[in-house]
Design a protein around this motif. Structure first.
Motif, PDB file in Angstrom:
ATOM      1  N   GLY A  10       9.477  -0.303  -4.879  1.00 18.17           N
ATOM      2  CA  GLY A  10       8.130  -0.460  -5.399  1.00 18.17           C
ATOM      3  C   GLY A  10       7.291  -1.237  -4.400  1.00 18.17           C
ATOM      4  O   GLY A  10       7.509  -1.173  -3.205  1.00 18.17           O
ATOM      5  N   HIS A  11       6.333  -1.988  -4.899  1.00 19.94           N
ATOM      6  CA  HIS A  11       5.528  -2.831  -4.014  1.00 19.94           C
ATOM      7  C   HIS A  11       6.178  -4.204  -3.948  1.00 19.94           C
ATOM      8  O   HIS A  11       6.221  -4.928  -4.937  1.00 19.94           O
ATOM      9  N   ARG A  47       2.902   4.032   4.185  1.00 18.37           N
ATOM     10  CA  ARG A  47       2.946   3.324   2.901  1.00 18.37           C
ATOM     11  C   ARG A  47       4.359   3.259   2.330  1.00 18.37           C
ATOM     12  O   ARG A  47       4.661   2.413   1.506  1.00 18.37           O
ATOM     13  N   ASP A  48       5.245   4.174   2.752  1.00 18.04           N
ATOM     14  CA  ASP A  48       6.629   4.199   2.271  1.00 18.04           C
ATOM     15  C   ASP A  48       7.601   3.517   3.232  1.00 18.04           C
ATOM     16  O   ASP A  48       8.807   3.518   2.992  1.00 18.04           O
TER      17      ASP A  48
END
Length: 180
Positions: A10-11, A47-48
């Protein structure tokens, strides 16, 4: 590992890796997700990718420090505090086994090798001790939140780490236990 990262990470703002023995293999897998195209041949959107600080608590026998040359390099790479390599490393050295290991000459480096390779690095601390609540508390306390804690090692180590994290009120949802 990519599936683990996308499903479980997740973040997060940081990752704390608590490993013992051969559990150290989780570290290069995590680090590979900082530049997956170069290191894995996998095209991954930025972003991943895993561009957050990674701290390491690594427990091993003093006669079997696995991946020592790589560990030294990862600590050198992360010593500047940026999101490359290992930001901070606590190496816990426990006494050697009285019996020889089952893999004969395949053992890793020794405590003396580790001290020679790592002691001069400012982001490495070498302690002759087992995993303790004090070590876990110190490690979790320096991590930017939210932090994902990944535990990988033999069953008794994993259980002890899980118990210590629970006693420190680390949210169970932010802890991943890797097991065989």
């Amino acid at each position: 590992m990519k599936r683990f990262l996308t499903m479980r990470m997740g973040h997060v703002a940081s990752v704390l890796l608590c490993v013992a023995g051969t559990g150290i293999v989780a570290l290069p897998q995590l680090l590979a997700h900082r530049d997956p195209m170069k290191l894995l041949g996998i095209s991954t959107p930025r972003r991943d990718q895993l561009h957050v600080p990674i701290d390491l608590v690594y427990s091993c026998r003093e006669d079997d420090v696995l991946m020592l040359p790589q560990l030294a390099q990862w600590c050198r790479d992360g010593g500047g505090g940026d999101a490359s390599g290992v930001r901070r490393c606590t190496l816990l050295l426990t006494p050697a086994n009285a019996r020889p290991g089952c893999f004969g000459d395949a053992a890793g480096g020794t405590a003396a090798d580790a001290e020679e390779s790592l002691q001069s690095l400012p982001n490495v601390r070498i302690v002759r001790s087992q995993l303790s609540a004090e070590v876990v508390m110190e490690a979790t306390g320096r991590m930017p939140p939210p932090c994902r804690v990944v535990v990988s090692g033999p069953g008794p180590f994993n259980l002890a780490a899980k118990r210590m994290l629970a006693e420190l009120n680390v949210d169970d949802e932010s802890v991943t236990i890797l097991s065989a």
